[in-house]
Design an enzyme around this catalytic site. Structure first.
Site, PDB file in Angstrom:
ATOM      1  CE  LYS A  25       5.823 124.874  28.430  1.00 16.26           C
ATOM      2  NZ  LYS A  25       5.685 125.202  29.815  1.00 16.26           N
ATOM      3  CE  LYS A  82      13.160 121.638  23.786  1.00 15.96           C
ATOM      4  NZ  LYS A  82      13.446 122.309  25.026  1.00 15.96           N
ATOM      5  CE  LYS A 135       6.869 116.798  26.586  1.00 13.09           C
ATOM      6  NZ  LYS A 135       8.059 117.441  27.162  1.00 13.09           N
TER       7      LYS A 135
HETATM    8  P1  TYM Z   1       8.663 122.330  31.400  1.00 14.89           P
HETATM    9  O1  TYM Z   1       8.464 123.794  31.506  1.00 14.89           O
HETATM   10  O2  TYM Z   1       8.757 121.714  30.038  1.00 14.89           O
HETATM   11  O3  TYM Z   1       7.538 121.581  32.194  1.00 14.89           O
HETATM   12  C1  TYM Z   1       7.267 121.909  33.546  1.00 14.89           C
HETATM   13  C2  TYM Z   1       6.860 120.673  34.319  1.00 14.89           C
HETATM   14  O4  TYM Z   1       5.721 120.065  33.701  1.00 14.89           O
HETATM   15  C3  TYM Z   1       5.997 118.704  33.425  1.00 14.89           C
HETATM   16  N1  TYM Z   1       5.331 118.334  32.164  1.00 14.89           N
HETATM   17  C4  TYM Z   1       4.548 117.264  32.040  1.00 14.89           C
HETATM   18  N2  TYM Z   1       4.162 116.330  32.924  1.00 14.89           N
HETATM   19  C5  TYM Z   1       3.331 115.363  32.477  1.00 14.89           C
HETATM   20  N3  TYM Z   1       2.885 115.293  31.195  1.00 14.89           N
HETATM   21  C6  TYM Z   1       3.250 116.214  30.270  1.00 14.89           C
HETATM   22  N4  TYM Z   1       2.786 116.148  29.028  1.00 14.89           N
HETATM   23  C7  TYM Z   1       4.116 117.269  30.683  1.00 14.89           C
HETATM   24  N5  TYM Z   1       4.667 118.327  30.052  1.00 14.89           N
HETATM   25  C8  TYM Z   1       5.409 118.970  30.980  1.00 14.89           C
HETATM   26  C9  TYM Z   1       7.512 118.622  33.284  1.00 14.89           C
HETATM   27  O5  TYM Z   1       7.980 117.315  33.505  1.00 14.89           O
HETATM   28  C10 TYM Z   1       7.958 119.594  34.344  1.00 14.89           C
HETATM   29  O6  TYM Z   1       7.962 118.974  35.609  1.00 14.89           O
HETATM   30  N6  TYM Z   1      13.502 121.822  32.424  1.00 14.89           N
HETATM   31  C11 TYM Z   1      12.192 122.010  33.002  1.00 14.89           C
HETATM   32  C12 TYM Z   1      12.081 123.250  33.861  1.00 14.89           C
HETATM   33  C13 TYM Z   1      13.093 123.370  34.945  1.00 14.89           C
HETATM   34  C14 TYM Z   1      13.141 122.631  36.153  1.00 14.89           C
HETATM   35  C15 TYM Z   1      14.251 123.134  36.874  1.00 14.89           C
HETATM   36  C16 TYM Z   1      12.336 121.615  36.670  1.00 14.89           C
HETATM   37  C17 TYM Z   1      14.146 124.241  34.967  1.00 14.89           C
HETATM   38  N7  TYM Z   1      14.829 124.098  36.122  1.00 14.89           N
HETATM   39  C18 TYM Z   1      14.600 122.623  38.123  1.00 14.89           C
HETATM   40  C19 TYM Z   1      12.702 121.098  37.937  1.00 14.89           C
HETATM   41  C20 TYM Z   1      13.794 121.603  38.625  1.00 14.89           C
HETATM   42  C21 TYM Z   1      11.182 122.124  31.889  1.00 14.89           C
HETATM   43  O7  TYM Z   1      11.489 122.505  30.779  1.00 14.89           O
HETATM   44  O8  TYM Z   1       9.932 121.881  32.265  1.00 14.89           O
END
Ligand code: TYM
Length: 348
Positions: free
Chosen positions: A210, A123, A207
């Site tokens: 969004k 990032k 990947k």
């Molecule tokens: P975030 O909001 O980016 O994504 C949420 C979840 O979706 C999964 N994901 C994907 N899986 C497969 N292919 C993709 N292209 C893809 N894009 C997103 C992510 O792996 C995630 O599981 N840091 C985390 C949010 C978070 C969190 C937590 C997760 C905050 N606290 C505690 C687990 C436990 C995040 O930014 O996910």
């Protein structure tokens, strides 16, 4: 980073996971996370799911859009099958234990650990890291707090979160060691199935995200049937037919991605998809994938827009979830204050 120390597992199974409401939900979020959240709930495990609005503001968010996207994400969870009576569903900022424990973890985690996070590096790559928010740097400590405020034992996520979960384990181990306790579990990441790394429909080496500037690169859970179908039909591929085994997809990231997406949507293995479509041209496979995606996603999209007509009901559900979440997290964080030596005269 330190090697995880095996502590005796004395913690009851509890699942926690979160999604940032910083944009619409994508097919990656659905297959990598949401669909698997529903499976865990349906297996009868205790499940706590959180819309991490405090993570979202590590980069600036328009307040009205953040509110809207948080409600939309909640609607997406419910439309996909999360039952707020069986799972706890809430937004992070309504349960103050997250922020409180995050501060304590800011004092447990080391700068070096944070600096090694690939998401932080990605990032800030090529940009002025000095201008990034302090919150973005400390982001993984808040994530560890999310998980450990519930003593969660298992965290279903997509592959991109693996390193953050390793850091969560390191924080738990260091806290336990620093204070001579066996207080926090050493949480297990749950990264399983064909959908844990869904790639861009425009570039199979990137990947699906969004934040990708091209809307054609992703399927949004708000896309209508026609848009979903068109995006799959226009997805980037090569000109070869599908091979007869998975090995044949090794150097074909775009094709491999579509096979994985098909498998995850159909609850099949990629091997079984290849067995069904060996030798097929994309002119055959892409329409089949588009139809499958529409059949699986359209009911969710429709239900989501229906739920969005009653934002007060969504807020009510999130508030109720927050009360239930708080009932678990509050005593755990109060005990942490006690362990680290804070006087809590108003809480005894
Ligand atoms: P975030 O909001 O980016 O994504 C949420 C979840 O979706 C999964 N994901 C994907 N899986 C497969 N292919 C993709 N292209 C893809 N894009 C997103 C992510 O792996 C995630 O599981 N840091 C985390 C949010 C978070 C969190 C937590 C997760 C905050 N606290 C505690 C687990 C436990 C995040 O930014 O996910």
């Amino acid at each position: 980073m330190s090697e995880p120390v095996q502590t005796p597992q004395t913690f009851p199974t509890r699942i926690f996971s979160g999604i940032q409401p910083s944009g619409g939900l994508t097919l990656g979020n659905y297959l990598g996370a949401l669909k698997r959240f529903v499976q865990k709930q349906d297996e009868g495990i205790e499940t706590v799911y959180c819309l991490v609005d405090m993570h979202a503001i590590t980069v600036w968010q328009d307040p009205a859009r953040l509110r809207q996207q948080t409600r939309e994400a909640a609607a997406g969870f419910i439309a996909a099958g999360i039952d707020p009576a069986r799972s706890i569903l809430f937004n992070q900022s309504q349960v103050t234990a997250h922020a409180e424990l995050a501060w304590i973890f800011n004092c447990v985690a080391r700068m070096g650990w944070m600096g090694r996070m690939t998401q932080w590096k990605d990032k800030t790559a090529g940009k002025n890291a000095e201008a990034a928010s302090l919150g973005l740097f400390a982001y993984p400590a808040l994530m560890a707090a999310d998980i450990l405020a519930y003593k969660a034992t298992h965290v279903p996520v997509g592959e991109d979160q693996k390193q953050h979960l390793e850091l969560t384990r390191d924080i738990a181990i260091k806290f336990n060691n620093d204070y001579g306790v066996n207080f926090f579990p050493i949480t297990e990441p749950v990264i399983e199935g064909a959908g844990t790394r869904v790639m861009s429909l425009r570039d199979g080496t990137k990947k699906m995200s969004k934040s990708d500037p091209s809307d054609q690169s992703r399927i949004n859970l708000t896309d209508d049937a026609d848009t979903i179908s068109k995006k799959f039909r226009k997805a980037k591929t090569d000109s070869e037919p599908l091979p007869s085994d998975l090995d044949g997809l090794k150097d074909r990231p775009d094709a491999r991605n579509l096979v994985n997406v098909y498998a995850a949507l159909a609850d099949m293995t990629p091997e079984a998809v290849i067995a069904d479509y060996a030798g097929a041209q994309f002119g055959t496979f892409k329409p089949a994938l588009a139809d499958l995606a529409v059949a699986k996603l359209s009911p969710i999209t429709t239900k989501m827009s229906h739920l969005m007509q009653d934002p007060a009901e969504i807020d009510r559900i999130l508030g109720e979830g927050a009360d239930r979440a708080n009932a678990i997290a509050r005593p755990i964080v109060d005990e942490v204050y006690d362990i680290i030596g804070m006087i809590r005269s108003r809480h005894v």
